[in-house]
Design an enzyme around this catalytic site. Sequence first.
Site, PDB file in Angstrom:
ATOM      1  N   CYS A  75       0.742  -1.205  -0.145  1.00  0.00           N
ATOM      2  CA  CYS A  75       0.059   0.037  -0.114  1.00  0.00           C
ATOM      3  C   CYS A  75       0.954   1.188  -0.060  1.00  0.00           C
ATOM      4  O   CYS A  75       0.595   2.145  -1.047  1.00  0.00           O
ATOM      5  CB  CYS A  75      -0.911   0.059   1.194  1.00  0.00           C
ATOM      6  SG  CYS A  75      -0.178  -0.300   2.575  1.00  0.00           S
ATOM      7  N   HIS A  81      -3.405   6.372   4.775  1.00  0.00           N
ATOM      8  CA  HIS A  81      -2.200   6.505   5.085  1.00  0.00           C
ATOM      9  C   HIS A  81      -1.490   8.165   4.687  1.00  0.00           C
ATOM     10  O   HIS A  81      -1.919   8.237   3.569  1.00  0.00           O
ATOM     11  CB  HIS A  81      -1.116   5.285   4.367  1.00  0.00           C
ATOM     12  CG  HIS A  81      -1.463   4.006   4.928  1.00  0.00           C
ATOM     13  ND1 HIS A  81      -2.080   3.737   6.018  1.00  0.00           N
ATOM     14  CD2 HIS A  81      -0.868   2.923   4.502  1.00  0.00           C
ATOM     15  CE1 HIS A  81      -2.072   2.326   6.237  1.00  0.00           C
ATOM     16  NE2 HIS A  81      -1.157   2.021   5.273  1.00  0.00           N
TER      17      HIS A  81
END
Lengths: 352, 352
Positions: free
Chosen positions: B135, B248
């Site tokens: 990710c 994030h």
Amino acid sequence: MEDNHLSKPVHVAILGATGAVGSEFLTLLAERHFPLASLKLLASERSAGQQISFQGETLTVEAVQESSFEGVDVVLASAGGSTSKRWAKVAVEAGAVVIDNSSAFRMDPQVPLVVPEINPQAAAQHQGIIANPNCTTILLGVAIYPLHQVQPIQRVVVATYQSASGAGARAMEEVKTQAGAILRGEAPQPEILPYPLAFNLFPHNSPLKENGYCEEELKMLHETRKIFGEPELRVSATCVRVPVLRAHSEAVNLEFSQPFSVEKARDVIAQAPGVRLVEDWQQNYFPMPMDATGEDDVLVGRIRQDLSHACGLELWLCGDQIRKGAALNAVQIAELLLEKDWLKPGQHLATC
Amino acid sequence: MEDNHLSKPVHVAILGATGAVGSEFLTLLAERHFPLASLKLLASERSAGQQISFQGETLTVEAVQESSFEGVDVVLASAGGSTSKRWAKVAVEAGAVVIDNSSAFRMDPQVPLVVPEINPQAAAQHQGIIANPNCTTILLGVAIYPLHQVQPIQRVVVATYQSASGAGARAMEEVKTQAGAILRGEAPQPEILPYPLAFNLFPHNSPLKENGYCEEELKMLHETRKIFGEPELRVSATCVRVPVLRAHSEAVNLEFSQPFSVEKARDVIAQAPGVRLVEDWQQNYFPMPMDATGEDDVLVGRIRQDLSHACGLELWLCGDQIRKGAALNAVQIAELLLEKDWLKPGQHLATC
């Protein structure tokens, strides 16, 4: 308990006694057996009359005024830049030394900017005011200066993880209130901070400059240069507010002109004052804000050779920004003045 | 709504259908009108029998077994590395293409590692398995590859702010439970994560390597090199878990061999696919996890000339790691295979 070896007790005033740092001043003066002849609590008109207990006595907060500083030897100030600008010179004219936690005087060439572990000798030259650096700068400086002494640092790239309490006690409460709201399925309301912080984060919201950096980031550049006495030191910071209650963290990338071995760096950090090496590689345990909270030391770990630069080191640190990042550093400056007999302004010959 | 211009509907299976990424696969297949001839939901024995509604129908989760992949064209897998290792080859032998979200095959030289905005042509060479990157790597890559195309990046220093959901849906619940406990004055209990995360943070707890980096950090190095086709690219990452629920963030420092103007960088980012420039300098408003959550684009802002390096740029990004950081990227790979008619393994001539 640290033994300060201090001689004569002095008259101390705390300006901004009711704030988060002010309350930490009280804790530290007691904890460290600071030699107090008297203690006066000063704040704005709004807070005057509040009663605060200190070592078994009840002290009443007084509204600061022209006569507040008569007979005071040391003022520990943490009441914001405009209050410091208004009252610091009044206190100095009354004969006090002001150790100021605001940003008002930090970059004034006449005012020493001091971290006792780094540049204690700068305090000797004070003309009545000594500035306490910004919290993120102190934590960074204490951690990396020992390495800089072994081999000069060429460049610092740092990303911060700054807790809510860096924006004051009310911001810390706001994050809790917002978290409660989110857990109940309600929308979080920002009041002190510009955006919801609970379960979120955002770049530090201090004013932005033309060059795209915010003031907090530029403090890390300019203040570090001044404290280190390295006007050319290259520093680039990204400052970020995170939903942590207390203690700041920093991911720090350092460049040297020659390789700096990880072993050596660990030894240096392990022996440096004000720093504690926290590395349990077996348990994957390194500094965390919850462990740095309430601690005097800056916790440093994850020291590793930078894979992207032959002369680079990476490290990670956490430190209590209210304690070493603010109140403790100021109290340590006061202790230094007493120990070295530097209370009076003037051209002292630095001996440390 | 994106129009995929896809022709023939295909038979799709989701392996790991009950996880956070699995559930996002379902959302995306519906949202993007993915041309489904059929949809099969596969998971472990433990989750078999669960019923999941999809576009008005109720689908029953089946336990994955040898015969599960007969007649399946595309497998979207997000069930962890060991499950992928166990079943990917079974699926490929049954004639399916497996787009795998685990780390099992990412660094396998026979397996393309694909971000459609960066290296779509790599997908043409698949031998039945295509790996979806980590990710943090996807989010970083999508943001900086457009700059790399204008002027090659020499070095990346990145610090991450990774949300709880990166460790799974249960970790996200754990942070909420811990926050509730702390608000009630109780001690937070870590179960999934090694330390309390609510109002705290810690370096990413993936296994540590001899060189002091954790696996998550090394993925950012090795996977970025593979996706960019730059085996010498220098990357140093510090990965940190923060008490954010989803999305994030990354503080990114880039070095080029010549200066890269901020104006130019903004133009490039503003026009790049999969990225959105989010910069309101008047309002001090930049990308935040709460705004990146549920978004397809990686949000990029605070682009500024690095004050510590004449050829450096700083930037800040936030992206939904379940969406573009995982499920969306995999679905985009599947769309690419259909659009280019690359479903069958072999030496396709890449045309994009």
